[in-house]
Design a protein around this motif. Structure first.
Motif, mmCIF file in Angstrom:
data_model
loop_
_atom_site.group_PDB
_atom_site.id
_atom_site.type_symbol
_atom_site.label_atom_id
_atom_site.label_comp_id
_atom_site.label_asym_id
_atom_site.label_seq_id
_atom_site.Cartn_x
_atom_site.Cartn_y
_atom_site.Cartn_z
ATOM 1 N N PRO A 1 6.338 -4.995 1.380
ATOM 2 C CA PRO A 1 6.680 -6.340 1.837
ATOM 3 C C PRO A 1 7.984 -6.804 1.192
ATOM 4 O O PRO A 1 8.317 -6.396 0.081
ATOM 5 C CB PRO A 1 5.498 -7.188 1.379
ATOM 6 C CG PRO A 1 4.913 -6.450 0.238
ATOM 7 C CD PRO A 1 5.176 -4.994 0.493
ATOM 8 N N TRP A 2 8.691 -7.670 1.863
ATOM 9 C CA TRP A 2 9.961 -8.203 1.370
ATOM 10 C C TRP A 2 9.799 -9.636 0.888
ATOM 11 O O TRP A 2 8.999 -10.399 1.421
ATOM 12 C CB TRP A 2 11.016 -8.142 2.478
ATOM 13 C CG TRP A 2 11.514 -6.745 2.667
ATOM 14 C CD1 TRP A 2 10.891 -5.750 3.351
ATOM 15 C CD2 TRP A 2 12.703 -6.183 2.139
ATOM 16 N NE1 TRP A 2 11.630 -4.593 3.294
ATOM 17 C CE2 TRP A 2 12.755 -4.837 2.555
ATOM 18 C CE3 TRP A 2 13.752 -6.682 1.368
ATOM 19 C CZ2 TRP A 2 13.800 -3.988 2.214
ATOM 20 C CZ3 TRP A 2 14.793 -5.840 1.045
ATOM 21 C CH2 TRP A 2 14.818 -4.513 1.460
ATOM 22 N N THR B 1 12.211 -5.968 -2.353
ATOM 23 C CA THR B 1 10.801 -5.593 -2.252
ATOM 24 C C THR B 1 10.103 -5.737 -3.593
ATOM 25 O O THR B 1 8.883 -5.628 -3.675
ATOM 26 C CB THR B 1 10.648 -4.144 -1.762
ATOM 27 O OG1 THR B 1 11.352 -3.278 -2.647
ATOM 28 C CG2 THR B 1 11.168 -3.992 -0.346
ATOM 29 N N ASP C 1 8.470 -8.680 6.667
ATOM 30 C CA ASP C 1 9.260 -7.479 6.936
ATOM 31 C C ASP C 1 10.737 -7.695 6.605
ATOM 32 O O ASP C 1 11.198 -8.814 6.391
ATOM 33 C CB ASP C 1 9.081 -7.016 8.388
ATOM 34 C CG ASP C 1 9.559 -8.030 9.413
ATOM 35 O OD1 ASP C 1 10.547 -8.739 9.156
ATOM 36 O OD2 ASP C 1 8.944 -8.111 10.492
ATOM 37 N N ARG C 2 11.474 -6.586 6.560
ATOM 38 C CA ARG C 2 12.884 -6.623 6.159
ATOM 39 C C ARG C 2 13.726 -7.457 7.126
ATOM 40 O O ARG C 2 14.593 -8.234 6.703
ATOM 41 C CB ARG C 2 13.440 -5.201 6.081
ATOM 42 C CG ARG C 2 14.874 -5.137 5.606
ATOM 43 C CD ARG C 2 15.314 -3.682 5.428
ATOM 44 N NE ARG C 2 16.643 -3.622 4.870
ATOM 45 C CZ ARG C 2 17.759 -3.496 5.605
ATOM 46 N NH1 ARG C 2 17.671 -3.404 6.922
ATOM 47 N NH2 ARG C 2 18.939 -3.455 5.028
ATOM 48 N N SER C 3 13.478 -7.316 8.407
ATOM 49 C CA SER C 3 14.240 -8.059 9.399
ATOM 50 C C SER C 3 14.095 -9.568 9.200
ATOM 51 O O SER C 3 15.086 -10.303 9.198
ATOM 52 C CB SER C 3 13.784 -7.667 10.807
ATOM 53 O OG SER C 3 14.442 -8.442 11.771
ATOM 54 N N MET D 1 5.091 0.795 3.996
ATOM 55 C CA MET D 1 6.176 -0.155 4.087
ATOM 56 C C MET D 1 5.926 -1.311 3.123
ATOM 57 O O MET D 1 4.904 -1.980 3.202
ATOM 58 C CB MET D 1 6.257 -0.686 5.519
ATOM 59 C CG MET D 1 7.654 -0.796 6.013
ATOM 60 S SD MET D 1 7.707 -0.772 7.809
ATOM 61 C CE MET D 1 7.937 -2.469 8.152
#
Length: 102
Positions: free
Chosen positions: A3-4, A22, A56-58, A1
Motif C-alpha cells: 500500500p502507498w 510504501t 495504490d500508487r496511482s 503489492m
C-alpha cells in the motif's frame, strides 16, 4: 503489492514537503540522513507532520500532486485535522484519471 502512503515533512523553517512512499518510517529516515529528496537536504531538523494510507500508487501520485498545489494554509489544516483527509480522497475518486498515450 504494498500500500502507498502520503506524508508531509516539516522543515526547521516551517515549510511542508509532500511525498509518497510504501514505508513512511524508512522514507522519513532517508530524509533525516540526507539520502532522501534534495529539497530537504541541509534544511536542519525535520519532523514528520502527517502521514496517511492512500492505497495504490496511482492514487498516491494523483493525491500528492493535488496536495502540492494547495496553499500552505490548507496543508496546515490537513496536518491539524481541520481539513479531513477523507474529503481529499473522496474528491480524488470523483475525478477521472487522465490516461496518457503510449
Amino acid at each position: 503489492m504494498s500500500p502507498w502512503y502520503l506524508y508531509l515533512v516539516r522543515t526547521l523553517d516551517n515549510r511542508l514537503y509532500t511525498g509518497i512512499t510504501t514505508n513512511v518510517e524508512r522514507r522519513f529516515s532517508q530524509h533525516q540522513t540526507g539520502k532522501g529528496a534534495k529539497a530537504l537536504r541541509g534544511k536542519g531538523e525535520l519532523t514528520l507532520a502527517f502521514s496517511h494510507l492512500v492505497g495504490d500508487r496511482s492514487s498516491a501520485l494523483r493525491l500528492e500532486y493535488r496536495i502540492k498545489q494547495l496553499p500552505k494554509a490548507s496543508k496546515e489544516m490537513l496536518v491539524k485535522g481541520i481539513l479531513p483527509f477523507e474529503d481529499l480522497l473522496a474528491d480524488l475518486q470523483k475525478t477521472p484519471e487522465i490516461k496518457t498515450p503510449g
